[in-house]
Write a protein that holds these residues in place. Structure first.
Motif, short mmCIF file in Angstrom:
data_model
loop_
_atom_site.label_atom_id
_atom_site.label_comp_id
_atom_site.label_asym_id
_atom_site.label_seq_id
_atom_site.Cartn_x
_atom_site.Cartn_y
_atom_site.Cartn_z
N MET A 283 0.81 -1.01 0.11
CA MET A 283 -0.15 -0.37 0.30
C MET A 283 1.14 0.90 -0.03
O MET A 283 2.10 1.42 1.01
N GLU A 284 0.89 2.13 -0.66
CA GLU A 284 2.22 2.70 -0.84
C GLU A 284 1.69 4.19 -0.64
O GLU A 284 2.54 5.15 -0.46
N SER A 285 0.57 4.05 -0.09
CA SER A 285 0.51 5.46 0.57
C SER A 285 0.75 5.07 2.16
O SER A 285 1.09 5.93 3.15
N LEU A 286 1.90 4.23 2.78
CA LEU A 286 1.54 3.96 4.20
C LEU A 286 3.60 4.69 3.70
O LEU A 286 4.13 5.68 4.52
N LYS A 287 3.72 5.18 2.63
CA LYS A 287 5.04 6.31 2.73
C LYS A 287 4.36 7.57 2.58
O LYS A 287 5.85 7.69 3.03
N MET A 360 1.80 -15.13 9.78
CA MET A 360 2.79 -15.40 9.88
C MET A 360 2.56 -17.40 8.86
O MET A 360 2.33 -17.21 7.95
N PRO A 361 1.49 -17.35 9.36
CA PRO A 361 0.62 -18.82 8.42
C PRO A 361 0.60 -18.32 7.19
O PRO A 361 0.24 -19.14 6.24
N LEU A 362 0.06 -17.12 7.02
CA LEU A 362 -0.95 -17.03 5.76
C LEU A 362 -0.06 -16.15 4.65
O LEU A 362 1.61 -16.22 4.85
N LYS A 363 -0.35 -16.68 3.19
CA LYS A 363 0.54 -16.09 2.11
C LYS A 363 0.73 -14.92 2.24
O LYS A 363 0.52 -13.99 2.78
N PRO A 364 2.51 -14.79 1.85
CA PRO A 364 3.18 -13.21 1.49
C PRO A 364 2.33 -12.62 1.25
O PRO A 364 1.67 -11.36 1.63
N GLN A 365 1.27 -12.41 -0.28
CA GLN A 365 0.15 -11.89 -0.65
C GLN A 365 -1.39 -10.98 0.31
O GLN A 365 -1.30 -9.84 0.87
N ARG A 367 0.02 -11.85 4.06
CA ARG A 367 0.64 -11.24 5.05
C ARG A 367 1.59 -10.24 5.30
O ARG A 367 2.45 -9.64 6.31
N ASP A 368 2.01 -9.83 3.85
CA ASP A 368 3.16 -8.50 3.73
C ASP A 368 2.42 -6.92 4.31
O ASP A 368 2.68 -6.15 4.60
N MET A 369 0.63 -7.05 4.09
CA MET A 369 0.26 -6.09 3.50
C MET A 369 0.16 -5.70 5.94
O MET A 369 0.85 -4.03 5.89
N PRO A 370 -0.21 -6.56 6.36
CA PRO A 370 -0.25 -6.02 7.84
C PRO A 370 1.78 -5.48 8.46
O PRO A 370 1.41 -5.10 9.20
N PHE A 371 2.17 -6.63 8.39
CA PHE A 371 3.40 -5.87 8.78
C PHE A 371 4.13 -4.72 7.96
O PHE A 371 4.64 -3.80 8.69
N ALA A 372 3.36 -4.63 6.66
CA ALA A 372 4.16 -2.74 6.37
C ALA A 372 3.53 -1.83 6.65
O ALA A 372 4.17 -0.87 6.75
N ILE A 373 2.03 -2.63 7.45
CA ILE A 373 1.11 -1.65 7.88
C ILE A 373 2.49 -0.98 8.86
O ILE A 373 2.22 0.08 9.80
N MET A 374 2.21 -1.60 10.22
CA MET A 374 3.23 -2.73 11.11
C MET A 374 4.37 -1.33 11.62
O MET A 374 5.32 -0.86 12.57
N ALA A 375 5.48 -1.77 10.47
CA ALA A 375 6.16 -1.13 10.22
C ALA A 375 6.45 0.46 10.11
O ALA A 375 7.33 1.12 10.10
N ALA A 376 5.80 0.28 8.94
CA ALA A 376 5.41 2.26 8.97
C ALA A 376 4.56 2.88 9.73
O ALA A 376 5.45 4.61 10.30
N THR A 377 3.83 2.36 10.49
CA THR A 377 3.47 2.85 12.02
C THR A 377 4.33 3.24 13.25
O THR A 377 4.64 4.26 14.00
#
Length: 415
Positions: A283-287, A360-365, A367-377
């Motif tokens: 999600m580019e808006s995170l940047k 973590m059990p989810l597929k990358p497509q 799983r990556d979104m919530p991890f990116a949101i956490m990193a951005a926050t």
């Protein structure tokens, strides 16, 4: 007295552990995605726009409209239709893979409440209906029912599409809270002088001020000084903050319909460029949330509006890069200075990996979104101690200047 209360507020923030990158993301791989290089050369935008238009052509309608075969012979079209007409291969239903992945990621306890609905849905994929755990739920009423609805008569005639409401976990009063780390209560020593002492101090101050007060005001205060060479790591001063705030009325006026359209077009090309170069996020808006003004400056540069934008900020002694860095530092420091305790808890949960086991059990497509949101926050609430100190001292002025913008600065989120 003003500095006394500012020090108290700063002490509170320090005790909450938010200064000096205390919430640095352990997943360092995300750090590169939030870096904004304002010195990077602008690519050939005309060629990039043509490439984007070509990539945006998702489908050709001749493969979807079976009743319109066209007036010219097309070998590719004929081969495609012939293949589907002669092949016995099953065609996937729309969103079949996404629904399968979603069901696999859910606990098996959910199946008795979801399965009957899937069996009652017209056109549902046979592959989904024959999944282990879903197949057995056909025409089967759930056995575990929330106590809140057990007294309803003829509950067995309820539509399968509403079975999810029968699951006990759907009712908040039945839920077991997650094992969250609790914040230790912060104790503050009451160091404020008694009210009677304050009254005596105020009575001892002359109404018209001390002799030589006007002369003292004419001398420059350290807080009024500006940073000479502003960059991404330079300290933020009160003078920098107030100069940035003074640019906001003109920046808001800069947001005409014509300029906003150009900035939006530049944003589309920028996102496409980052996707090509492997620096895009799910999600580019995170940047934009992490570095709203640096990203805005980059879009203004790509839109060819840099010279025009400089007319709005140059009276305060900024160029485009200096304005962007000062803006982002002010926004980040102000976020920390006004942070709520609930946000602090969320940040600690992100940092300590409380939610990782759910993703973590989810597929990358997925799983990556919530991890990116956490990193951005986490990145949004990272600032040096000195910057937060200046934001605390100028908090009222920052609030008054940002309030008319409604949380947006030319599309960029500044909350």
């Amino acid at each position: 007295m003003k500095k006394f209360w500012i020090n108290i507020l700063l002490h509170c923030v320090l005790c909450l552990g938010l200064i000096n990158s205390a919430f640095a993301d352990p997943r360092k791989a995300y750090a590169k995605y939030f870096q904004v290089d304002l010195d990077a050369p602008v690519p050939d935008l005309q060629a990039l726009a043509k490439e984007y238009e070509k990539a945006a052509e998702v489908y050709n309608p001749r493969y979807l409209l079976s009743w319109d075969v066209g007036s010219q012979f097309d070998p590719l079209w004929v081969n495609t239709i012939s293949y589907y007409g002669l092949s016995e291969k099953r065609l996937k239903a729309p969103n079949e893979d996404a629904l399968l992945d979603m069901l696999k990621s859910l606990p098996k306890e959910y199946y008795p409440y979801i399965g009957p609905q899937l069996h009652a849905t017209a056109g549902m994929s046979e592959k989904i209906l024959n999944m282990p755990g879903i197949k057995e739920t056909k025409n089967h009423f759930p056995e575990r029912i929330a106590p809140q609805v057990t007294d309803i008569e003829d509950l067995e005639f309820l539509s399968p599409h509403l079975y999810l409401l029968l699951m006990p976990e759907m009712w908040p009063s039945n839920n077991i809270p997650l094992d969250m780390p609790r914040l230790k209560p912060t104790k503050f020593t009451n160091i404020a002088p008694p009210l009677s002492s304050l009254k005596k101090i105020m009575q001892s101050v002359p109404q018209n001020g001390y002799d030589g007060a006007e002369k003292a005001k004419s001398a420059p205060d350290k807080d009024d000084l500006r940073t000479l060479k502003i960059n991404a790591s330079s300290p933020l001063t009160g003078g920098d903050i107030r100069a940035f705030l003074n640019t906001l009325p003109n920046v808001k006026a800069f947001g005409t319909n014509s300029n906003l359209v150009k900035i939006h077009q530049a944003e589309i090309l920028l996102n496409f460029w980052e996707q090509k170069n492997g620096t895009a996020l799910p999600m580019e808006s995170l940047k934009d949330s992490v570095n709203p003004c640096a990203r805005l400056a980059l879009k203004i540069k790509w839109a060819g509006l840099e010279t025009k934008f400089l007319q709005t900020i140059a009276p305060q002694g900024f160029n485009l890069k200096e304005w962007a860095y000062t803006c982002d530092k002010t926004i980040k420091a102000h976020r920390i200075a006004t942070i709520s305790r609930d946000t602090i808890t969320t940040l600690k949960n992100y940092k300590n990996g409380v939610y990782d086991k759910y993703f973590m059990p989810l597929k990358p497509q997925y799983r990556d979104m919530p991890f990116a949101i956490m990193a951005a926050t986490l990145e949004m609430y990272t600032a040096p101690k000195a910057d937060v100190m200046q934001a605390l001292q100028n908090g009222i002025k920052i609030n008054e200047a940002l309030r008319p913008l409604g949380g947006k600065l030319l599309f960029s989120p500044i909350n």
